[in-house]
Design a protein around this motif. Structure first.
Motif, short mmCIF file in Angstrom:
data_model
loop_
_atom_site.label_atom_id
_atom_site.label_comp_id
_atom_site.label_asym_id
_atom_site.label_seq_id
_atom_site.Cartn_x
_atom_site.Cartn_y
_atom_site.Cartn_z
N MET A 131 0.89 -1.17 -0.04
CA MET A 131 0.05 -0.07 -0.07
C MET A 131 0.78 1.29 0.05
N ALA A 132 1.83 1.18 0.77
CA ALA A 132 2.69 2.47 0.95
C ALA A 132 3.60 2.61 -0.32
N PHE A 133 4.22 1.67 -1.05
CA PHE A 133 5.22 1.88 -1.83
C PHE A 133 4.69 1.59 -3.30
N GLY A 134 3.81 0.68 -3.45
CA GLY A 134 3.15 0.22 -4.65
C GLY A 134 4.12 -0.91 -5.39
N PRO A 157 12.57 -1.54 4.64
CA PRO A 157 11.67 -0.26 4.55
C PRO A 157 10.94 0.24 5.75
N LEU A 158 10.78 1.56 5.42
CA LEU A 158 9.77 2.24 6.56
C LEU A 158 8.82 2.64 5.81
N ALA A 159 7.39 2.27 6.49
CA ALA A 159 6.13 2.56 5.82
C ALA A 159 5.22 2.78 6.82
N VAL A 160 4.42 3.85 6.61
CA VAL A 160 3.21 4.49 7.29
C VAL A 160 1.97 4.23 6.43
N HIS A 161 1.09 3.44 7.01
CA HIS A 161 -0.38 3.54 6.27
C HIS A 161 -0.73 4.91 5.85
N MET A 173 -2.46 7.30 7.93
CA MET A 173 -1.86 7.75 9.26
C MET A 173 -0.73 8.60 8.88
N GLN A 174 -0.47 9.03 7.62
CA GLN A 174 0.72 9.68 7.10
C GLN A 174 0.53 11.05 7.72
N GLY A 175 1.67 11.69 8.10
CA GLY A 175 1.86 13.14 8.26
C GLY A 175 1.37 13.46 10.12
N GLN A 176 1.23 12.47 10.73
CA GLN A 176 0.95 12.32 12.08
C GLN A 176 2.05 11.89 13.13
N GLY A 177 3.30 11.90 12.50
CA GLY A 177 4.42 11.66 13.25
C GLY A 177 4.90 10.11 13.62
N VAL A 178 4.15 9.36 12.86
CA VAL A 178 4.45 7.81 13.11
C VAL A 178 5.75 7.43 12.65
N GLY A 179 6.14 7.91 11.27
CA GLY A 179 7.40 7.62 10.88
C GLY A 179 8.65 8.05 11.70
N GLN A 180 8.57 9.47 12.13
CA GLN A 180 9.69 9.65 12.92
C GLN A 180 9.62 8.98 14.22
N ALA A 181 8.52 8.95 14.67
CA ALA A 181 8.46 7.97 16.00
C ALA A 181 9.13 6.48 16.10
N GLY A 210 17.09 7.90 0.59
CA GLY A 210 15.70 8.53 0.77
C GLY A 210 15.92 9.97 0.58
N ASP A 211 14.83 10.66 1.02
CA ASP A 211 14.81 12.29 1.07
C ASP A 211 15.41 12.65 2.05
N LEU A 212 16.61 13.53 1.96
CA LEU A 212 17.39 14.05 3.12
C LEU A 212 16.36 15.09 4.06
N PRO A 213 15.46 16.02 3.38
CA PRO A 213 14.52 16.90 4.03
C PRO A 213 13.95 15.97 5.17
N TYR A 214 13.39 14.63 5.04
CA TYR A 214 12.62 13.84 5.94
C TYR A 214 13.50 13.44 6.95
N TYR A 215 14.80 12.84 6.50
CA TYR A 215 15.45 11.82 7.46
C TYR A 215 16.69 12.71 8.08
N GLN A 216 16.72 14.02 7.73
CA GLN A 216 17.76 14.59 8.65
C GLN A 216 17.17 15.12 9.86
C1 LIG Z 1 7.79 8.88 4.07
C2 LIG Z 1 6.97 8.10 5.22
C3 LIG Z 1 7.39 6.94 5.93
C4 LIG Z 1 6.71 9.36 6.26
O1 LIG Z 1 6.20 8.76 7.34
P1 LIG Z 1 4.95 9.82 8.14
O2 LIG Z 1 4.46 9.15 9.44
O3 LIG Z 1 4.02 10.16 7.23
O4 LIG Z 1 5.92 11.12 8.49
P2 LIG Z 1 5.98 11.91 9.87
O5 LIG Z 1 4.49 12.13 10.32
O6 LIG Z 1 6.94 11.42 10.62
O7 LIG Z 1 6.41 13.34 9.53
C5 LIG Z 1 5.80 13.92 8.66
C6 LIG Z 1 6.62 15.17 8.29
O8 LIG Z 1 7.49 14.71 6.94
C7 LIG Z 1 7.25 15.45 5.88
N1 LIG Z 1 7.63 14.52 4.71
C8 LIG Z 1 6.91 13.31 4.40
N2 LIG Z 1 7.67 12.40 3.60
C9 LIG Z 1 8.65 13.34 3.16
C10 LIG Z 1 9.71 13.32 2.31
N3 LIG Z 1 9.57 12.23 1.46
N4 LIG Z 1 10.32 14.17 2.06
C11 LIG Z 1 10.45 15.33 2.70
N5 LIG Z 1 9.87 15.51 3.83
C12 LIG Z 1 8.64 14.59 4.02
C13 LIG Z 1 5.96 15.84 5.96
O9 LIG Z 1 5.57 16.92 4.88
C14 LIG Z 1 5.63 16.30 7.22
O10 LIG Z 1 6.28 17.57 7.43
P3 LIG Z 1 5.51 18.72 8.52
O11 LIG Z 1 5.88 17.94 9.83
O12 LIG Z 1 6.63 19.77 8.43
O13 LIG Z 1 4.27 18.57 8.52
C15 LIG Z 1 5.41 7.94 4.78
O14 LIG Z 1 4.68 8.92 4.23
C16 LIG Z 1 5.40 6.63 3.80
O15 LIG Z 1 5.22 5.29 4.29
N6 LIG Z 1 5.26 6.83 2.47
C17 LIG Z 1 5.36 5.85 1.46
C18 LIG Z 1 6.62 4.96 1.52
C19 LIG Z 1 8.11 5.84 1.57
O16 LIG Z 1 8.17 6.69 0.66
N7 LIG Z 1 8.99 5.29 2.55
C20 LIG Z 1 10.26 6.10 2.53
C21 LIG Z 1 10.97 5.46 1.75
S1 LIG Z 1 12.77 6.33 1.63
#
Ligand SMILES: CC(C)(COP(=O)(O)OP(=O)(O)OC[C@H]1O[C@@H](n2cnc3c(N)ncnc32)[C@H](O)[C@@H]1OP(=O)(O)O)[C@@H](O)C(=O)NCCC(=O)NCCS
Length: 169
Positions: A22-25, A78-82, A85-93, A114-120
């Protein structure tokens, strides 16, 4: 906001497969990072799941042993969030909980594509150009995080290919 709990446990295989699909396709298994998972075993002690109040799997993360020459590390993913539930802090937690455990182990670094802005936010930076993966990867998406302060110097000097290391399981 939906409530969730982070648990130090592995997801049931079918529920995990459904979440990842569901998350990645399609196409997930064609990625370069997947080459480091083939023939490898994830370290289940670092598996984390996010479970909603009604007991459903909403997120998952796992880690796989790798090495650069003799330096042991982990591949995150993989890191995946349904989607619901995305955008609610689950991935970072999920990352924070697992990385806190990893910081006190023998694994000197965690690497991912992955994407630096998210993982940094979790302490990752772009890996040195001297580090490569066994396949094509955008160098700006090859990210690395030293496990603890004392690993930072070691990681800055790492050079070579990241290889799977199932013997470290
Ligand atoms: C990427 C993923 C794991 C993020 O999990 P999440 O629980 O939605 O993220 P969080 O709630 O912890 O963080 C949300 C924040 O990260 C940002 N964010 C999410 N994906 C991002 C990305 N790819 N690049 C930059 N920022 C991103 C959101 O805009 C949000 O920002 P805000 O807090 O300023 O509003 C989730 O969206 C997912 O499963 N995506 C599909 C699978 C995937 O791409 N996995 C990662 C592979 S590298």
């Amino acid at each position: 906001m939906t409530q969730f709990n982070i648990l130090a446990q592995s997801a049931a295989p079918q529920a995990l497969a459904d979440l990842l699909n569901m998350a990645f396709g399609p196409g997930r298994l064609a990625r370069t990072a997947e080459r480091l998972r083939e023939g490898n075993h994830r370290i289940t002690a670092y598996d984390r799941v996010a479970i909603s109040g009604d007991g459903r799997l909403k997120g998952a993360i796992s880690f796989w042993p790798v090495r650069v020459h003799q330096t042991a590390g982990l591949l995150l993913g993989p890191l995946a969030v349904h989607p619901d539930m995305q955008g609610q802090g689950v991935g970072q937690a999920l990352m924070q909980d697992a990385l806190a455990a990893i910081d006190v182990t023998r694994f000197a670094f965690t690497v991912l594509v992955g994407d630096l802005p998210y993982y940094q936010k979790a302490g990752f930076g772009v890996a040195s150009a001297a580090i490569s993966l066994p396949g094509p990867v955008d160098p700006q998406r090859l990210l690395l995080r030293p496990s603890a302060a004392q690993d930072a110097t070691l990681c800055a000097e790492l050079a070579g290919m990241v290889r799977r290391a199932p013997e470290l399981c």
